[in-house]
Design a protein around this motif. Sequence first.
Motif, PDB file in Angstrom:
ATOM      1  N   ALA A  36      16.862 -87.159  16.328  1.00  0.00           N
ATOM      2  CA  ALA A  36      16.761 -88.271  15.871  1.00  0.00           C
ATOM      3  C   ALA A  36      17.950 -88.381  14.604  1.00  0.00           C
ATOM      4  N   VAL A  37      19.114 -89.146  14.966  1.00  0.00           N
ATOM      5  CA  VAL A  37      20.086 -88.850  14.145  1.00  0.00           C
ATOM      6  C   VAL A  37      19.997 -90.186  12.998  1.00  0.00           C
ATOM      7  N   VAL A  38      19.428 -89.968  11.880  1.00  0.00           N
ATOM      8  CA  VAL A  38      19.255 -91.015  10.801  1.00  0.00           C
ATOM      9  C   VAL A  38      20.265 -91.108   9.629  1.00  0.00           C
ATOM     10  N   ASP A  39      20.978 -92.217   9.646  1.00  0.00           N
ATOM     11  CA  ASP A  39      22.062 -92.154   8.371  1.00  0.00           C
ATOM     12  C   ASP A  39      22.047 -93.781   8.049  1.00  0.00           C
ATOM     13  N   PHE A  40      22.674 -93.853   6.918  1.00  0.00           N
ATOM     14  CA  PHE A  40      22.748 -95.372   6.360  1.00  0.00           C
ATOM     15  C   PHE A  40      23.786 -95.841   6.988  1.00  0.00           C
ATOM     16  N   SER A  41      24.903 -95.136   7.523  1.00  0.00           N
ATOM     17  CA  SER A  41      26.003 -95.729   8.345  1.00  0.00           C
ATOM     18  C   SER A  41      25.655 -95.943   9.761  1.00  0.00           C
ATOM     19  N   GLU A  42      25.704 -96.871  10.464  1.00  0.00           N
ATOM     20  CA  GLU A  42      25.476 -97.116  11.921  1.00  0.00           C
ATOM     21  C   GLU A  42      26.378 -96.498  12.434  1.00  0.00           C
ATOM     22  N   ALA A  43      27.841 -96.646  12.271  1.00  0.00           N
ATOM     23  CA  ALA A  43      29.103 -96.026  12.784  1.00  0.00           C
ATOM     24  C   ALA A  43      28.944 -94.797  12.882  1.00  0.00           C
ATOM     25  N   ASP A  44      28.448 -93.948  11.757  1.00  0.00           N
ATOM     26  CA  ASP A  44      28.704 -92.390  11.644  1.00  0.00           C
ATOM     27  C   ASP A  44      27.434 -91.976  12.541  1.00  0.00           C
ATOM     28  N   ALA A  45      26.127 -92.617  12.548  1.00  0.00           N
ATOM     29  CA  ALA A  45      25.039 -92.072  13.208  1.00  0.00           C
ATOM     30  C   ALA A  45      25.549 -92.442  14.843  1.00  0.00           C
ATOM     31  N   ASP A  46      26.126 -93.292  15.213  1.00  0.00           N
ATOM     32  CA  ASP A  46      26.478 -93.424  16.490  1.00  0.00           C
ATOM     33  C   ASP A  46      27.478 -92.467  17.015  1.00  0.00           C
ATOM     34  N   GLY A  47      28.569 -92.015  16.034  1.00  0.00           N
ATOM     35  CA  GLY A  47      29.408 -91.054  16.337  1.00  0.00           C
ATOM     36  C   GLY A  47      28.812 -89.809  16.903  1.00  0.00           C
ATOM     37  N   VAL A  48      27.704 -89.298  15.806  1.00  0.00           N
ATOM     38  CA  VAL A  48      27.045 -88.102  16.098  1.00  0.00           C
ATOM     39  C   VAL A  48      26.275 -87.960  17.638  1.00  0.00           C
ATOM     40  N   VAL A  49      25.456 -89.249  17.565  1.00  0.00           N
ATOM     41  CA  VAL A  49      24.753 -89.118  18.911  1.00  0.00           C
ATOM     42  C   VAL A  49      25.862 -89.137  20.233  1.00  0.00           C
ATOM     43  N   THR A  50      27.078 -89.976  20.033  1.00  0.00           N
ATOM     44  CA  THR A  50      28.000 -89.662  21.142  1.00  0.00           C
ATOM     45  C   THR A  50      28.465 -88.302  21.471  1.00  0.00           C
TER      46      THR A  50
END
Length: 259
Positions: A36-50
């Motif tokens: 579960a990649v939790v972050d304040f920044s949606e873009a950063d979280a999405d990038g790590v999940v990708t």
Amino acid sequence: MIDFGLRDRVILVTGAGSGIGRAVALHAATQGARIAVVDFSEADADGVVTEIKEAGGTAVALVADVRAEAEVEAAVSRCEEVLGPLDGVVACAGISRPAPAESLTLEGWSQVIDTNLTGAFLTARIAGSRLLARGGSLVVVSSVDGLGGHAGRVHYSASKFGVAGIVKSLAIEWGRRGVRVNAVAPGPVDTPLLRAIHSDEALAGGILVRTPLGRLALPADQANAILFLLSDAAAFVTGTLLPVDGGLTAGCFNDEPLS
């Protein structure tokens, strides 16, 4: 890469969109953990999940401000809905806003304390309550500034000293209930943010000369220590604050020449 035996374990990482948190998420995913990649920044979280999914791993991106109780609760609940019951938690979200103590505003103090200390507590309390149902491991990211003071960072240092209190108290409360609680204390880590703040000359003269291993930490160095603490290899380790600093805090005379 060392196999820490984390395959199929569900691990939630806050602050996972960048820096140490990102390294933890990526390294754990390569071990077969579900992240579960939790972050304040949606873009950063999405990038790590990708990145994780492109490498064949399993992950979900969750947006949360760790200062907000309801948002942390929602992220933890969603994590378990999508990935299954939690096995491990890494509370990595944090900020540093250097300022001289005499001009530090209450707002500036609160921003750092609320994120680094209250955010760590909320993550520990909310996610830890899930771990208590089946056992697991909680790791909080502290700092060498939680072992000693740092000019211009009175609020940051106070927050990291506070993290040590959280870790040691929860280790005592939760040990007999099957949950281990530890912290790592990174020294300076080689990230774009650090390079943007310090010149090569400043790093060499102010940090590297005092670091026995003679280099900056890499995010992977921190991730490996955290994965160890999450793993069964650390089954009898709890309540500890592990410096991962290349020897920076080993002594007062690290930069003295041999004579």
